[in-house]
Write a protein that holds these residues in place. Structure first.
Motif, PDB file in Angstrom:
ATOM      1  N   ASP A 330       9.866  18.071 -24.401  1.00 31.14           N
ATOM      2  CA  ASP A 330       9.959  19.303 -25.174  1.00 31.14           C
ATOM      3  C   ASP A 330      11.430  19.551 -25.486  1.00 31.14           C
ATOM      4  OD1 ASP A 330       9.450  21.646 -26.416  1.00 31.14           O
ATOM      5  OD2 ASP A 330       9.091  22.805 -24.589  1.00 31.14           O
ATOM      6  N   VAL A 350      18.361  30.077 -23.358  1.00 28.64           N
ATOM      7  CA  VAL A 350      16.899  30.100 -23.323  1.00 28.64           C
ATOM      8  C   VAL A 350      16.357  28.750 -22.866  1.00 28.64           C
ATOM      9  CG1 VAL A 350      14.821  30.327 -24.723  1.00 28.64           C
ATOM     10  CG2 VAL A 350      16.725  31.916 -25.051  1.00 28.64           C
ATOM     11  N   CYS A 351      16.944  27.658 -23.366  1.00 29.46           N
ATOM     12  CA  CYS A 351      16.501  26.316 -22.962  1.00 29.46           C
ATOM     13  C   CYS A 351      16.751  26.078 -21.479  1.00 29.46           C
ATOM     14  CB  CYS A 351      17.223  25.260 -23.795  1.00 29.46           C
ATOM     15  SG  CYS A 351      16.752  25.231 -25.539  1.00 29.46           S
ATOM     16  N   GLU A 353      16.724  28.286 -19.107  1.00 26.72           N
ATOM     17  CA  GLU A 353      15.790  29.078 -18.307  1.00 26.72           C
ATOM     18  C   GLU A 353      14.364  28.547 -18.390  1.00 26.72           C
ATOM     19  OE1 GLU A 353      16.466  32.893 -19.984  1.00 26.72           O
ATOM     20  OE2 GLU A 353      18.161  33.369 -18.655  1.00 26.72           O
ATOM     21  N   THR A 354      14.016  27.909 -19.515  1.00 27.57           N
ATOM     22  CA  THR A 354      12.643  27.441 -19.707  1.00 27.57           C
ATOM     23  C   THR A 354      12.463  25.963 -19.398  1.00 27.57           C
ATOM     24  OG1 THR A 354      13.114  27.084 -22.067  1.00 27.57           O
ATOM     25  CG2 THR A 354      12.144  29.213 -21.425  1.00 27.57           C
ATOM     26  N   GLY A 355      13.562  25.230 -19.126  1.00 30.45           N
ATOM     27  CA  GLY A 355      13.451  23.829 -18.743  1.00 30.45           C
ATOM     28  C   GLY A 355      13.278  22.874 -19.906  1.00 30.45           C
ATOM     29  N   ARG A 356      13.738  23.251 -21.099  1.00 26.49           N
ATOM     30  CA  ARG A 356      13.635  22.346 -22.243  1.00 26.49           C
ATOM     31  C   ARG A 356      14.873  21.467 -22.336  1.00 26.49           C
ATOM     32  NH1 ARG A 356      11.833  25.619 -27.530  1.00 26.49           N
ATOM     33  NH2 ARG A 356      11.384  23.472 -28.188  1.00 26.49           N
ATOM     34  N   GLN A 384      16.027  29.696  -6.659  1.00 25.02           N
ATOM     35  CA  GLN A 384      16.388  29.506  -8.060  1.00 25.02           C
ATOM     36  C   GLN A 384      17.864  29.128  -8.170  1.00 25.02           C
ATOM     37  OE1 GLN A 384      14.177  29.600 -10.495  1.00 25.02           O
ATOM     38  NE2 GLN A 384      12.469  30.362  -9.246  1.00 25.02           N
ATOM     39  N   CYS A 398      23.116  32.686 -15.687  1.00 32.13           N
ATOM     40  CA  CYS A 398      21.945  32.099 -16.346  1.00 32.13           C
ATOM     41  C   CYS A 398      21.173  31.270 -15.324  1.00 32.13           C
ATOM     42  CB  CYS A 398      22.384  31.216 -17.517  1.00 32.13           C
ATOM     43  SG  CYS A 398      21.019  30.350 -18.331  1.00 32.13           S
ATOM     44  N   HIS A 401      16.599  25.935 -15.003  1.00 27.53           N
ATOM     45  CA  HIS A 401      15.331  25.321 -14.621  1.00 27.53           C
ATOM     46  C   HIS A 401      15.578  23.887 -14.140  1.00 27.53           C
ATOM     47  CE1 HIS A 401      11.192  23.830 -14.991  1.00 27.53           C
ATOM     48  NE2 HIS A 401      10.796  25.089 -15.053  1.00 27.53           N
ATOM     49  N   PHE A 404      15.643  21.198 -16.918  1.00 26.18           N
ATOM     50  CA  PHE A 404      16.589  21.318 -18.032  1.00 26.18           C
ATOM     51  C   PHE A 404      17.480  20.085 -18.126  1.00 26.18           C
ATOM     52  CE2 PHE A 404      20.952  22.478 -19.318  1.00 26.18           C
ATOM     53  CZ  PHE A 404      20.705  22.774 -20.646  1.00 26.18           C
TER      54      PHE A 404
END
Length: 514
Positions: A330, A350-351, A353-356, A384, A398, A401, A404
């Motif tokens: 992703d 955002v990436c 935090e979401t692991g992209r 975390q 920040c 993940h 990431f």
């Protein structure tokens, strides 16, 4: 000096009455020596080591030995009488609990001869208190310096007590810097497997470092190489193979064109006979295999490798990454510009935090804001990971993940000429162009096509006309560049597949140019 200290430690240990089942190893010897000295001088001491490294045992032995005039040993009768109060830390610990323990200790010292008596606060498993939401260890700062939680200019002498902190892992430097840190390293069988290789690897790195025109490779690359070699041996419980060494070297010393092949350079300094034989599980050392291993986090102790810097020409790396490596992930691609919104790191945050997986291009003005993230040194809270983003005083926390990944794609000339050295050193570097992805068979076809293209674009004219008439390959094939033929061969092979013994793709390549 080291021999003198070692002899002092031996004297201390010889004066102790230890049960026969206790091993008088170097860890116990060092723990007892440092604990006695620091307690005697009321210097805060942090003992950090894995479970079983004799921390608690040393505490019990010292408490029994330091009894002042009542001590069993004539040597220890010369030291102060010690009274220890232990506090068991946990994620439920509170600041009041720790402060109360210090106050209790100071009350025991009140009215006594401080030259012959000392109270000691022992925080057991102090690292567990770091997970407490009430942050009780913050109270240690003034207590370790003056013995009082208030900012007193000259606190009473009895308030300054001894302190020993026992932990299985290192604490915040702000706390450990207020005392003496003793790190206990248990015997490591993996280190014995790779230790014969380290001098050769160090010499090869030093030679490479001194001969480079600018600091393209640095200590971070060398340390990452050692960690990767260690990880291979740790997983296999044997010395690394030749291909594992090659994989590690190419992962950490790639990306520099025009220089000697890094593996050939390292082989000059290494005794390859000391390596284990190749195994079917050895990782791929091709450019695609190296990148794939990096994206998947192979060959690192905690399953995490450095973020990537992919050097390329004409941004050829982008379609290759999208087609071959990022198709199953992703991933989001961010192409920067001079517009103000494109200089913000909101999308990157955002990436994280979401692991992209995020691919960055043309964002040179933003990379310095990511230095802490590129260091991959995280603050951990409640399981975390957090890192700071930003520059100067404008910094935000920040969450990062575990999945990431970050990839920086840049033109090789831009990297060599304009990228700052600290940024280059933080990243794992690879050069990726279409030609680097070709097999030997495919490269042979590219060579044949280059010869054909040159003949096609050659115009035979009388000698007196050649000076005024110049005709290049790009005049015959609009948009032609050095990577055109390699891109053509690579694309056709990907679309048609290259089964063994199937030469259909070769005819298709020639047909495309006819």
């Amino acid at each position: 000096m080291q021999e003198e200290i070692s002899r002092c430690q031996d004297v201390f240990l010889a004066e102790l009455e230890l049960p026969p089942n206790i091993a008088r190893n170097s860890a116990l010897k060092e723990n007892i020596f440092m604990m006695v000295v620091c307690i005697e001088l009321r210097i805060p001491l942090f003992l950090v080591g894995k479970p079983g490294s004799s921390k608690s045992l040393a505490k019990s032995i010292v408490a029994d030995a330091m009894q002042g005039d009542a001590a069993h040993s004539e040597l220890f009768k010369n030291f102060k009488q010690v009274y220890m109060i232990s506090f068991q830390c946990s994620p439920l610990s509170t600041p009041d609990g720790i402060v109360g323990t210090f106050k209790q200790c100071s009350r025991f010292q009140e009215g006594k001869d401080l030259n012959r008596f000392v109270s000691v606060v022992v925080l057991d498993e102090v690292g567990l208190a770091e997970d407490s939401p009430r942050m009780p260890l913050k109270t240690l700062h003034p207590l370790l310096e003056t013995g009082s939680e208030e900012d007193e200019d000259s606190p009473a002498a009895h308030k300054k007590v001894g302190f020993v902190g026992l932990s299985n892992w290192a604490l915040d430097p702000a706390k450990m810097n207020r005392g003496i840190l003793v790190g206990i390293c248990a015997g490591d069988p993996v280190q014995d497997l790779i230790e014969p290789l380290i001098p050769s690897l160090a010499k090869a790195y030093l030679s490479l470092y001194k001969n480079q025109k600018r600091e393209f490779f640095g200590l971070r690359d060398y340390y990452s190489l050692i960690k990767m070699v260690y990880s291979f041996s740790s997983k296999s419980d044997r010395s690394p193979t030749h291909l594992e060494i090659e994989h590690s070297v190419r992962r950490n010393f790639g990306g520099l064109l025009g220089a000697e092949d890094p593996m050939r350079h390292f082989e000059k300094y290494m005794q390859m006979t000391a390596l284990a034989e190749a195994t079917p599980d050895d990782l791929d050392c091709s450019p695609a295999g190296l990148l794939q291993a990096s994206l998947q986090g192979h060959a690192t102790g905690e399953g995490e490798s450095r973020y990537l810097l992919v050097l390329t020409e004409n941004y050829a790396a982008l379609p290759i990454l999208r087609q071959q490596l990022l198709s199953q992930q992703d991933a989001i691609i961010i192409f920067g510009s001079s517009f103000p919104y494109d200089q913000e790191y909101t999308q990157i945050k955002v990436c994280m935090e979401t692991g992209r997986t995020v691919v960055l291009l043309n964002l040179e003005n933003l990379y310095e804001s990511l230095y802490d993230a590129l260091n991959q040194y995280y603050v951990k809270l409640f399981g975390q990971r957090y890192v700071d983003l930003g520059l100067g005083t404008h910094r935000v926390k920040c969450r990062v993940h575990n999945d990431f990944r970050l990839i920086v794609i840049a033109d090789k000339d831009v990297v060599y000429e304009r990228f700052p050295t600290p940024l280059i050193n933080r990243l794992e570097k690879h050069f990726l162009a279409t030609s680097t992805m070709l097999t030997m068979d495919q490269r042979e076809i590219v060579t044949q096509l280059e010869q054909w293209v040159k003949k096609f674009a050659t115009i035979v004219l009388p000698a007196y006309k050649m000076d005024n008439y110049k005709f290049a390959i790009s005049d015959a094939f609009v948009g032609y560049h050095d990577d055109t033929l390699a891109s053509l061969v690579y694309q056709i092979c990907c679309e048609m597949g290259q089964a063994e013994g199937n030469d259909e793709w070769k005819y298709m390549v020639r047909w495309c140019l006819c």
